[in-house]
Design a protein around this motif. Structure first.
Motif, short mmCIF file in Angstrom:
data_model
loop_
_atom_site.label_atom_id
_atom_site.label_comp_id
_atom_site.label_asym_id
_atom_site.label_seq_id
_atom_site.Cartn_x
_atom_site.Cartn_y
_atom_site.Cartn_z
N ILE A 1 0.86 -1.18 0.00
CA ILE A 1 0.00 0.00 0.00
C ILE A 1 0.89 1.23 0.00
N GLU A 2 0.72 2.06 -1.00
CA GLU A 2 1.55 3.26 -1.14
C GLU A 2 0.83 4.47 -0.56
N VAL A 3 1.50 5.12 0.38
CA VAL A 3 0.98 6.34 1.00
C VAL A 3 2.15 7.31 1.10
N ARG A 4 1.99 8.47 0.52
CA ARG A 4 3.06 9.48 0.50
C ARG A 4 4.30 8.84 -0.13
N ASP A 5 5.44 8.91 0.56
CA ASP A 5 6.67 8.32 0.06
C ASP A 5 6.98 6.99 0.74
N ALA A 6 5.94 6.28 1.17
CA ALA A 6 6.13 5.01 1.86
C ALA A 6 5.32 3.90 1.18
N LYS A 7 5.89 2.71 1.22
CA LYS A 7 5.20 1.50 0.73
C LYS A 7 5.10 0.55 1.91
N PHE A 8 3.84 0.31 2.33
CA PHE A 8 3.56 -0.56 3.47
C PHE A 8 3.30 -1.97 2.96
N GLY A 9 4.09 -2.93 3.44
CA GLY A 9 3.91 -4.30 3.02
C GLY A 9 3.99 -5.23 4.21
N PRO A 10 3.62 -6.50 3.99
CA PRO A 10 3.57 -7.44 5.10
C PRO A 10 4.93 -7.75 5.72
N GLY A 11 6.02 -7.59 5.02
CA GLY A 11 7.32 -7.92 5.58
C GLY A 11 8.16 -6.71 5.93
N GLU A 12 7.80 -5.56 5.37
CA GLU A 12 8.61 -4.36 5.57
C GLU A 12 7.85 -3.12 5.13
N ILE A 13 8.39 -1.99 5.55
CA ILE A 13 7.90 -0.70 5.08
C ILE A 13 9.10 0.00 4.45
N ILE A 14 8.94 0.42 3.21
CA ILE A 14 10.02 1.09 2.49
C ILE A 14 9.65 2.56 2.33
N GLU B 1 15.10 11.65 8.22
CA GLU B 1 14.06 12.05 7.27
C GLU B 1 13.07 10.91 7.06
N ALA B 2 13.58 9.69 6.98
CA ALA B 2 12.72 8.52 6.78
C ALA B 2 11.78 8.33 7.97
N ASP B 3 12.30 8.50 9.18
CA ASP B 3 11.46 8.40 10.38
C ASP B 3 10.33 9.42 10.33
N SER B 4 10.67 10.64 9.98
CA SER B 4 9.67 11.70 9.90
C SER B 4 8.62 11.39 8.83
N GLU B 5 9.08 10.98 7.65
CA GLU B 5 8.17 10.65 6.56
C GLU B 5 7.28 9.46 6.93
N LEU B 6 7.87 8.47 7.60
CA LEU B 6 7.09 7.31 8.02
C LEU B 6 5.98 7.74 8.98
N GLY B 7 6.29 8.62 9.91
CA GLY B 7 5.27 9.11 10.84
C GLY B 7 4.11 9.78 10.12
N LEU B 8 4.44 10.60 9.12
CA LEU B 8 3.39 11.28 8.34
C LEU B 8 2.59 10.27 7.50
N ALA B 9 3.28 9.28 6.95
CA ALA B 9 2.60 8.27 6.12
C ALA B 9 1.67 7.41 6.96
N VAL B 10 2.10 7.05 8.18
CA VAL B 10 1.23 6.26 9.06
C VAL B 10 -0.02 7.06 9.41
N LYS B 11 0.14 8.34 9.73
CA LYS B 11 -1.02 9.18 10.04
C LYS B 11 -1.97 9.26 8.85
N GLU B 12 -1.43 9.43 7.66
CA GLU B 12 -2.29 9.49 6.48
C GLU B 12 -2.96 8.15 6.22
N LEU B 13 -2.24 7.05 6.41
CA LEU B 13 -2.84 5.72 6.27
C LEU B 13 -4.00 5.56 7.24
N GLN B 14 -3.81 5.99 8.48
CA GLN B 14 -4.88 5.92 9.48
C GLN B 14 -6.10 6.72 9.02
N GLU B 15 -5.87 7.91 8.50
CA GLU B 15 -6.97 8.76 8.05
C GLU B 15 -7.70 8.13 6.87
#
Length: 136
Positions: free
Chosen positions: A84-97, A105-119
């Motif tokens: 599942i692609e959200v912002r600059d992140a790809k959420f998958g069953p084995g990893e998040i890229i 920067e990746a930590d920050s982007e991941l936080g924003l992507a998780v929030k958007e995924l939740q929304e």
């Protein structure tokens, strides 16, 4: 903190019930999963160590866990495919890229992507419930 392993079990049960056409239980399970993911305290259980290469940072789940049923559920809710692609992140069953080379920067982007995924997931809650209610 939400237990993602429990969400994985719930998503597996959702998949099993879907095959049996148990719509009332499906609606209840879907609501529980969506509500849990929508909580402000929700987070994926990620290892602290990451792998950085070629402009991306890869996050792996603790204990090398995978959550295939949960991601299948999320893909169904979002009318998407896995990963599942959200912002600059790809959420998958084995990893998040995350498409950031720098860990900070990746930590920050991941936080924003998780929030958007939740929304995004929360926004589909009523659609999921009405889909199962209309077929009950």
């Amino acid at each position: 903190m939400t237990n993602v392993d429990e969400l994985e079990r719930m998503a597996k049960k959702y998949c099993e019930l879907k095959q049996k056409q148990s719509h009332a239980e499906l609606a209840q399970l879907a609501a529980s999963i969506i509500d849990s993911i929508s909580l402000p305290s929700f987070s994926f259980p990620l290892k602290e160590e990451t792998q950085e290469s070629n402009g991306t940072t890869t996050f792996v789940y603790e204990n090398n866990a995978t959550f295939p049923a949960l991601y299948d559920f999320l893909a169904e809710v979002l009318h998407s495919k896995v990963p599942i692609e959200v912002r600059d992140a790809k959420f998958g069953p084995g990893e998040i890229i995350v498409n950031k080379q720098d860990k900070k920067e990746a930590d920050s982007e991941l936080g924003l992507a998780v929030k958007e995924l939740q929304e995004l997931v929360h926004a589909k809650r009523s659609e999921m419930l009405s889909r199962h209610a209309s077929t009950a």
